[in-house]
Design a protein around this motif. Structure first.
Motif, PDB file in Angstrom:
ATOM      1  N   GLN A 258       0.834  -1.207  -0.044  1.00  0.00           N
ATOM      2  CA  GLN A 258       0.114   0.018  -0.085  1.00  0.00           C
ATOM      3  C   GLN A 258       0.807   1.380  -0.033  1.00  0.00           C
ATOM      4  O   GLN A 258       1.837   1.293   0.723  1.00  0.00           O
ATOM      5  N   ALA A 259       0.574   2.416  -0.656  1.00  0.00           N
ATOM      6  CA  ALA A 259       1.270   3.565  -0.672  1.00  0.00           C
ATOM      7  C   ALA A 259       0.124   4.731  -0.658  1.00  0.00           C
ATOM      8  O   ALA A 259      -0.813   4.582  -1.602  1.00  0.00           O
ATOM      9  N   LYS A 260       0.076   5.471   0.269  1.00  0.00           N
ATOM     10  CA  LYS A 260      -0.716   6.819   0.411  1.00  0.00           C
ATOM     11  C   LYS A 260      -0.125   7.895  -0.162  1.00  0.00           C
ATOM     12  O   LYS A 260       0.930   8.104  -0.672  1.00  0.00           O
ATOM     13  N   GLU A 261      -0.918   8.881  -0.366  1.00  0.00           N
ATOM     14  CA  GLU A 261      -0.745  10.231  -1.065  1.00  0.00           C
ATOM     15  C   GLU A 261       0.051  10.287  -2.374  1.00  0.00           C
ATOM     16  O   GLU A 261       1.034  10.870  -2.605  1.00  0.00           O
ATOM     17  N   VAL A 262      -0.659   9.326  -3.118  1.00  0.00           N
ATOM     18  CA  VAL A 262      -0.153   9.175  -4.588  1.00  0.00           C
ATOM     19  C   VAL A 262      -0.813  10.612  -5.277  1.00  0.00           C
ATOM     20  O   VAL A 262      -2.015  10.716  -5.258  1.00  0.00           O
ATOM     21  N   LYS A 263       0.133  11.316  -5.831  1.00  0.00           N
ATOM     22  CA  LYS A 263       0.044  12.716  -6.642  1.00  0.00           C
ATOM     23  C   LYS A 263       0.585  12.438  -8.102  1.00  0.00           C
ATOM     24  O   LYS A 263       1.808  12.182  -8.089  1.00  0.00           O
ATOM     25  N   PRO A 264      -0.032  12.973  -8.993  1.00  0.00           N
ATOM     26  CA  PRO A 264       0.554  13.230 -10.227  1.00  0.00           C
ATOM     27  C   PRO A 264       1.383  14.128 -10.506  1.00  0.00           C
ATOM     28  O   PRO A 264       2.063  14.335 -11.500  1.00  0.00           O
ATOM     29  N   GLY A 265       1.232  15.377  -9.602  1.00  0.00           N
ATOM     30  CA  GLY A 265       2.071  16.906  -9.790  1.00  0.00           C
ATOM     31  C   GLY A 265       1.475  17.216 -11.207  1.00  0.00           C
ATOM     32  O   GLY A 265       0.090  17.458 -11.556  1.00  0.00           O
TER      33      GLY A 265
END
Length: 823
Positions: free
Chosen positions: A542-549
């Motif tokens: 699990q990975a949180k705070e995935v952002k594409p920028g």
């Protein structure tokens, strides 16, 4: 003593005698005797004998033979006729007389014809023939030609001079008389208008020397202005006086404040035979004035550097008479002065009507002229040239103050400082900027303690992002790292201080700005966590705070690996499975995926990787990767049957609920819960009766990144295993000798504010006393959670401190995982 013979036509001319002559002098009495020999006319002639003295008459007394300066002439006065002693040869029957010679009775010289001229002063005689004429006269003949006493020799007898010879007789007489010569006057000389100075005396020498009796040597007067020392004999100076009157005769190089005797003296000679005489015409005792001091050299230099800012002088002066009381240095703007600085007389007159911009008093030989006055203003300003006029003040009534020197000096400003701001490093959310300068002369205010303020603003919105201040010296390099910036955003860093170029404007604002843009940020996320629930035989990534920028995410996949030969020589990973993840509908997002570990054995190790493929604004295709920690199975997964209904971890506890069957709940005996940290160390155990296994069990948790919970049955066999990480509840403390850095791999809720408190574990005696009076030794620092990505450094000894980290708003506390620097 004096004798002279006179004859002929000049014998009665006036006679002048230049004195002295021999022993004849002026101012004496002499006896003058005149011895006279007089020839008077007898007028007899004997043609046969023709002896005696004769004069010659021409043309029956119309003229007479005479001579002037040895040349034969004629005269109309018988008194001026020459008298000759005549000798003869034969006289023929016709009365012609041959062999006749004529010798002057006055000069004993002969009448002769030389070089075409008849003369009366020949050393040798010519023999003439006197040719008888019918009237009884004669015509002299010489070498076949005839004598014309007016012109010389002629060719015709008729053209010759007809002469008659008349005899003379001689008579001697003597006459005596007394004679007194003139007395010459002694020169009447004196002096007036004497001027006495410190090293000089000046005087006018006047009078007359009407008889010119002053002695001369080499055609120059023996007349002097002499100055003697007080003893009257030691000569201190001498000048010749060449004429009368002679004005402003000076003797120099005397000593000040000294007694001298001034004399006008010389030699005269009255030419009376008594010789030269010395005479003092004028004498006066004087005392020279005390000497004025004098400036012998001056040199000035200006230093605009901080701490100096002074005109420094090196001067030399003389004060022989010890009358100097002060030296006053007056400064004038050179643009207002027209006089030549070397013409002190004209310059002093001009400066008399001007007001100096500053005045300094300094009697030393190293005067200092400070830039600033007592009120803090400037005495002079940069960018101008000034004249430093040195006035000497004395105790002399005649010269209480006078200009003794003037020099020009240019006041230059401090060198303008070059203070660039450079971008040392920039990324999406961080930038390191460097501000450096070299300011040895302190153009910027403050010298070695310059104060600077900095402000970082969003260039587009002018919103203030960060600000602060710092101190710099004459040379400094300030490096600051700005964090928590927005990706792809323009910022302006402005550094401000004050400057003073010493032109009189005082301290003024100075600033320098630099613009930069952070890098575009593409894909980011928190760390990839890995958890194992052995009952479900599943590992969850699990990975949180995935952002594409500013990018566009095109694909997300999870890869599951086994870690082979962990700690051995052939340690490597082997890919077990890959799964694509549906793209989230919004961001930030949490991405997770499970992978089966059914049938896996105890001590096998696994890890996961998340790979995100994205496209940048420039259409570049790139990937973003995150790798999890690895977990090692604590038991065979196939032997584990039970799962956990819930698992809730905090920094210091783990609360779990085990899912059990009814049969298990009816069993007798206890179930054992064992909690280990990432190193395998048992942190806590709990024994729970079978009938209570469905209740929540709480175990004590120590700060750890990963943990393993195992539940054993009554036979010590594992019936449930849960492996997870506790990054979200802990902060790592990276400890060094005199500081520590707080860090975290899990920074979900990046903008959440944290409060870090550092306080001494024990107070010293003095600190204890201070605490009684309200002194608080706790140091508090506010940061954002995302700051822990790169670390928050805190100066101080970790082991001597009590450190707490809490969410400011919620009060949630975090555990501290201690990482020694050596580890």
């Amino acid at each position: 003593d004096y004798k002279v013979a006179k004859s002929g036509s000049s014998q009665f001319d006036e006679q002048t005698l230049e004195l002295p002559f021999g022993n004849i002098w002026f101012g004496n009495t002499y006896q003058l005797t005149l011895d006279m020999k007089m020839n008077y006319m007898e007028n007899q002639m004997d043609n046969q004998n023709l002896t005696g003295n004769y004069y010659m008459s021409i043309g029956n007394g119309a003229s007479f033979v005479s001579s002037t300066n040895g040349n034969i002439t004629t005269t109309n006065s018988i008194n001026n006729a020459d008298v000759f002693a005549v000798t003869k040869g034969d006289t023929d029957s016709e009365g012609n007389i041959s062999g006749v010679t004529f010798k002057s009775i006055w000069t004993d010289k002969y009448l002769a014809y030389r070089n075409g001229v008849l003369i009366s002063n020949s050393e040798t005689a010519d023999s003439f023939k006197l040719v008888r004429q019918e009237d009884g006269s004669y015509v002299p003949e010489l070498n076949g030609r005839y004598v014309d006493f007016s012109i010389g020799l002629v060719n015709e007898e008729a053209a010759g001079s007809k002469i008659d010879l008349y005899s003379t007789q001689e008579k001697s007489e003597q006459v005596s008389s007394g004679l007194s010569t003139k007395e010459l006057a002694v020169p009447d000389i004196t002096a007036e208008n004497i001027g006495v100075y410190d090293k000089r005396v000046k005087i006018d020498v006047i009078g007359e020397d009407k008889d010119n009796t002053t002695v001369k040597k080499n055609n120059k007067n023996e007349l002097y202005l002499n100055v003697y020392e007080e003893d009257g004999t030691t000569l201190a100076g001498s000048v010749r006086v060449d004429g009368l009157p002679t004005r402003d005769v000076s003797i120099t190089d005397l000593s000040p404040d000294t007694t001298y005797i001034v004399k006008v003296e010389g030699k005269y000679d009255l030419l009376d035979g008594t010789g030269e005489k010395d005479k003092v015409y004028y004498s006066e005792t004087i005392k020279t004035e005390k000497s004025l001091p004098s400036m012998t050299s001056t040199k000035y230099s200006w230093d605009p550097s901080y701490g100096a800012r002074t005109i420094s002088g090196v001067v030399d002066f003389m004060d022989e008479s010890n009358v100097l009381t002060n030296i006053e240095y007056r400064m004038y703007d050179s643009a207002t002065i027209s006089s030549d600085l070397t013409d002190l007389v004209a310059l002093e007159q001009e400066l008399g009507s001007k007001t100096p911009v500053a005045t300094f008093n300094d009697l030393t030989k190293t005067p200092q002229f400070s830039l600033y006055n007592n009120s803090g203003g400037q005495n002079y300003v940069s960018g101008k040239t000034y004249v430093i006029a040195a006035y000497m003040n004395t105790s002399l009534e005649k010269a209480p103050s006078f200009l003794c020197d003037a020099k020009a000096i240019a006041i230059t400003p401090p060198s303008t400082v070059s203070a660039p701001i450079t971008l040392e490093n920039v990324s999406t959310r961080e930038a390191t900027l460097k501000f450096s300068y070299n300011d040895p002369q302190s153009f910027l205010v403050g010298g070695p303690n310059k104060q600077f303020q900095y402000v970082l603003k969003n260039t587009a919105t002018s919103e203030e992002v960060k600000k602060g201040n710092f101190t710099g010296g004459n040379t400094a390099s300030w490096i600051n790292e700005f964090t928590d910036l927005e990706p792809g955003t323009g910022y302006t860093l402005t550094i401000s201080s004050s400057y003073d170029n010493l032109n009189g404007g005082g301290s003024r604002p100075w600033n320098n700005s630099f613009n930069f843009t952070t890098d575009d940020e593409y894909v980011t996320s928190n760390s990839l966590t890995i958890q194992l629930d052995s009952a479900t035989k599943n590992v969850k990534l699990q990975a949180k705070e995935v952002k594409p920028g500013s990018a566009t995410i095109q694909n997300i996949k999870m890869e599951f690996y086994e870690l082979m030969d962990y700690g051995g020589n052939n340690e490597h990973t082997e890919l077990l499975e890959t799964k694509n993840i549906p793209l989230p509908s919004s961001y930030p997002a949490t991405v997770s995926q499970g992978f089966s570990v059914a049938g896996k054995k105890q001590n096998q190790s696994f890890l996961g990787k998340m790979i995100i493929t994205y496209k940048t604004p420039t259409n570049e295709i790139k990937t973003y990767e995150k790798t999890s920690n690895f977990i090692t199975l604590q038991a065979n997964v196939s032997s584990v049957q039970n799962s956990f209904k819930s698992v809730n971890a905090t920094k210091d506890s783990l609360d779990v609920e085990l899912a059990v069957t009814d049969e298990q709940a009816k069993l007798k005996g206890n179930y054992t819960y064992e909690l280990k940290d990432e190193a395998g160390k048992v942190m806590d155990t709990e024994k729970v009766t079978a009938k209570d296994t469905s209740d929540s069990v709480s175990l004590s948790m120590e700060p750890t990144s990963n943990y393993t919970l195992t539940v054993f049955d009554q036979d010590k066999k594992p019936i449930a295993v849960y492996q997870g990480d506790n990054e979200a509840n802990n902060v790592k403390a990276n400890i060094s000798e005199d500081s520590f850095t707080l860090m975290s791999n899990n920074t979900a809720d990046a903008k959440t504010e944290l409060t870090i408190t550092v306080e001494p574990k024990e107070l010293s005696a003095w600190q204890t006393v201070q605490s009684w009076f309200g002194k608080d030794f706790a140091e508090i620092q506010k940061v954002q959670k995302e700051d822990l990505d790169t670390g928050v450094k805190i100066n101080g000894n970790y082991h001597d401190s009590k450190v707490t980290v809490k969410e400011t708003k919620s009060g949630k506390a975090f555990g501290l995982i201690e990482l020694e620097a050596s580890k």
